[in-house]
Design a protein around this motif. Structure first.
Motif, PDB file in Angstrom:
ATOM      1  N   ARG A 262       0.848  -1.187   0.000  1.00 56.46           N
ATOM      2  CA  ARG A 262       0.000   0.000   0.000  1.00 56.46           C
ATOM      3  C   ARG A 262       0.884   1.238   0.000  1.00 56.46           C
ATOM      4  N   ALA A 263       0.307   2.376  -0.338  1.00 55.38           N
ATOM      5  CA  ALA A 263       1.080   3.620  -0.372  1.00 55.38           C
ATOM      6  C   ALA A 263       1.571   3.959   1.029  1.00 55.38           C
ATOM      7  N   ALA A 264       2.884   4.137   1.152  1.00 55.75           N
ATOM      8  CA  ALA A 264       3.479   4.463   2.449  1.00 55.75           C
ATOM      9  C   ALA A 264       3.459   5.974   2.647  1.00 55.75           C
ATOM     10  N   THR A 265       2.781   6.422   3.704  1.00 56.79           N
ATOM     11  CA  THR A 265       2.726   7.836   4.054  1.00 56.79           C
ATOM     12  C   THR A 265       3.157   7.988   5.506  1.00 56.79           C
ATOM     13  N   GLY A 266       3.346   9.221   5.938  1.00 60.20           N
ATOM     14  CA  GLY A 266       3.723   9.461   7.320  1.00 60.20           C
ATOM     15  C   GLY A 266       5.155   9.956   7.442  1.00 60.20           C
ATOM     16  N   LYS A 267       5.745   9.743   8.613  1.00 62.44           N
ATOM     17  CA  LYS A 267       7.032  10.353   8.931  1.00 62.44           C
ATOM     18  C   LYS A 267       8.139   9.318   9.044  1.00 62.44           C
ATOM     19  N   VAL A 268       9.348   9.799   8.744  1.00 59.62           N
ATOM     20  CA  VAL A 268      10.574   9.031   8.955  1.00 59.62           C
ATOM     21  C   VAL A 268      11.422   9.797   9.963  1.00 59.62           C
ATOM     22  N   ARG A 269      12.002   9.093  10.933  1.00 59.85           N
ATOM     23  CA  ARG A 269      12.865   9.712  11.926  1.00 59.85           C
ATOM     24  C   ARG A 269      14.247   9.069  11.889  1.00 59.85           C
ATOM     25  N   VAL A 270      15.259   9.891  12.096  1.00 58.43           N
ATOM     26  CA  VAL A 270      16.644   9.411  12.119  1.00 58.43           C
ATOM     27  C   VAL A 270      17.213   9.653  13.512  1.00 58.43           C
ATOM     28  N   TYR A 271      17.766   8.588  14.130  1.00 60.73           N
ATOM     29  CA  TYR A 271      18.293   8.661  15.486  1.00 60.73           C
ATOM     30  C   TYR A 271      19.767   8.281  15.506  1.00 60.73           C
ATOM     31  N   LYS A 272      20.518   8.906  16.417  1.00 62.64           N
ATOM     32  CA  LYS A 272      21.848   8.474  16.806  1.00 62.64           C
ATOM     33  C   LYS A 272      21.720   7.992  18.235  1.00 62.64           C
ATOM     34  N   GLY A 273      21.714   6.661  18.451  1.00 59.11           N
ATOM     35  CA  GLY A 273      21.382   6.136  19.762  1.00 59.11           C
ATOM     36  C   GLY A 273      19.947   6.498  20.109  1.00 59.11           C
ATOM     37  N   LYS A 274      19.744   7.147  21.257  1.00 61.96           N
ATOM     38  CA  LYS A 274      18.404   7.591  21.646  1.00 61.96           C
ATOM     39  C   LYS A 274      18.114   9.027  21.210  1.00 61.96           C
ATOM     40  N   LYS A 275      19.107   9.702  20.644  1.00 57.58           N
ATOM     41  CA  LYS A 275      18.944  11.103  20.276  1.00 57.58           C
ATOM     42  C   LYS A 275      18.293  11.240  18.900  1.00 57.58           C
ATOM     43  N   LEU A 276      17.184  11.975  18.848  1.00 57.56           N
ATOM     44  CA  LEU A 276      16.515  12.243  17.583  1.00 57.56           C
ATOM     45  C   LEU A 276      17.265  13.333  16.832  1.00 57.56           C
ATOM     46  N   LEU A 277      17.721  13.008  15.618  1.00 54.97           N
ATOM     47  CA  LEU A 277      18.470  13.977  14.820  1.00 54.97           C
ATOM     48  C   LEU A 277      17.578  14.772  13.872  1.00 54.97           C
ATOM     49  N   ALA A 278      16.580  14.120  13.277  1.00 55.40           N
ATOM     50  CA  ALA A 278      15.743  14.828  12.297  1.00 55.40           C
ATOM     51  C   ALA A 278      14.491  14.004  11.996  1.00 55.40           C
ATOM     52  N   THR A 279      13.461  14.701  11.501  1.00 49.48           N
ATOM     53  CA  THR A 279      12.196  14.085  11.102  1.00 49.48           C
ATOM     54  C   THR A 279      11.784  14.638   9.745  1.00 49.48           C
TER      55      THR A 279
END
Length: 331
Positions: A262-279
């Motif tokens: 199915r069409a993938a929508t929504g958000k992607v998040r990038v982490y270094k360990g537990k630290k959120l770097l970007a969304t």
């Protein structure tokens, strides 16, 4: 100025629909919003210093979706250990400081059209410790218990609509006013002069991720007042992430694609360990997530890339190895 009634209803609807199956923040709830991100100094003498928000930074306050402001709370930010390179000079200009953001009054958040949020906050920057990294010179502390700026007031603005189930980005710029109360040497205020020259001025930025909102300890979470029919089974997904070599001090990008029936929508998040770097949000199942400059040190880093899923597609994750170099070699 009070926000329009339609904005209140739109925000309440947005929040309610985003909380199916999660604890609800009801009128008068005590809530906690974790804060991650960076503070960047614009003064060129500070060498582009970027200060990471410390673990435990948060807003604790009272949330009422039918009130204006909808959130009134206190900013809680532990002391920041900061490395600043004065004049951009290696070794000679390297300093280590303890920086404290002292809240002044309450932080108030309001929602406008489309659920976008603004938050007004005031604080002082205190500098109890500022020392050179050079041997022997580190015995001299340019800061002190009374060394701090005047009151700074700024307005954070979200670049995505309010969500109670996800962190959302907020940005602001601010001016650092005069720093006073620093130690004098031979009755000369050299410390205050040096720190004002290094840090003072406008164009400084706050680049934060705020949330997700949770109930404060001791508060009872109640089910969200949302009734939904049983959902159809979600489709599986898989994530692929790639990244070229980053140059230290420059923003880098991670290319992400999500495959599903199915069409993938929504958000992607990038982490270094537990630290959120970007969304970043997917567009046609793909996106390029930008990591802020100096968010990664030189060397190799294994990053976690998480697709949050959607109402029809299950979440998934992968890892990507990113190499950051200080000396750039052209092919």
């Amino acid at each position: 100025m009070r926000r329009p009634v339609l904005a209140v209803l739109a925000t309440a609807a947005l929040v309610t629909t985003g909380l199916a199956g999660a604890p609800a923040a009801n009128a008068g709830s005590q809530v906690v919003l974790p804060i991650t991100g960076t503070t960047s100094l614009a003064n060129p003498l500070a060498g582009g210093a970027v200060l990471d928000m410390p673990a435990g930074a948060k807003i604790v306050g009272d949330l009422d979706l039918l009130r204006d402001p909808l959130l009134v709370g206190d900013m809680v930010i532990p002391p920041i250990r900061a490395k600043v390179r004065a004049l951009g000079i290696p070794v000679l200009g390297d300093t280590t400081s303890t920086v404290v953001l002292e809240p002044v009054g309450k932080t108030e958040a309001r929602a406008g059209d489309g659920g976008f949020v603004t938050a007004t906050t005031s604080f002082r920057i205190a500098l109890p410790e500022v020392r050179s990294d050079l041997p022997l010179a580190d015995k001299l502390n340019l800061g002190g218990p009374s060394c701090k700026t005047g009151v700074i007031t700024t307005t954070l603005k979200s670049t995505e609509p309010l969500s109670l189930s996800d962190a959302f980005p907020m940005k602001a710029t601010f001016t650092i006013p005069e720093i006073t109360g620093c130690p004098k040497f031979l009755a000369i205020p050299l410390s205050s002069w040096a720190l004002n020259a290094l840090m003072g001025g406008d164009g400084n930025t706050l680049d934060l991720m705020v949330g997700p909102i949770t109930t404060a300890p001791g508060q009872t979470a109640t089910p969200a007042p949302v009734t939904r029919p049983a959902a159809a089974a979600k489709s599986a997904s898989s994530v692929r992430a790639t990244a070229k070599t980053f140059r230290y001090g420059k923003a880098g990008k991670v290319a992400v694609s999500v495959r599903s029936s199915r069409a993938a929508t929504g958000k992607v998040r990038v982490y270094k360990g537990k630290k959120l770097l970007a969304t970043k949000r997917l567009v046609d199942g793909k996106t390029r997530v930008t990591l802020r400059k100096k968010s990664l040190k030189a060397g190799k880093h294994r990053l976690r890339v998480v697709y949050a899923g959607s109402s029809t597609v299950r979440s998934s994750r992968t890892t990507v190895v990113v190499r950051v170099v200080k000396r750039w070699r052209h092919p």
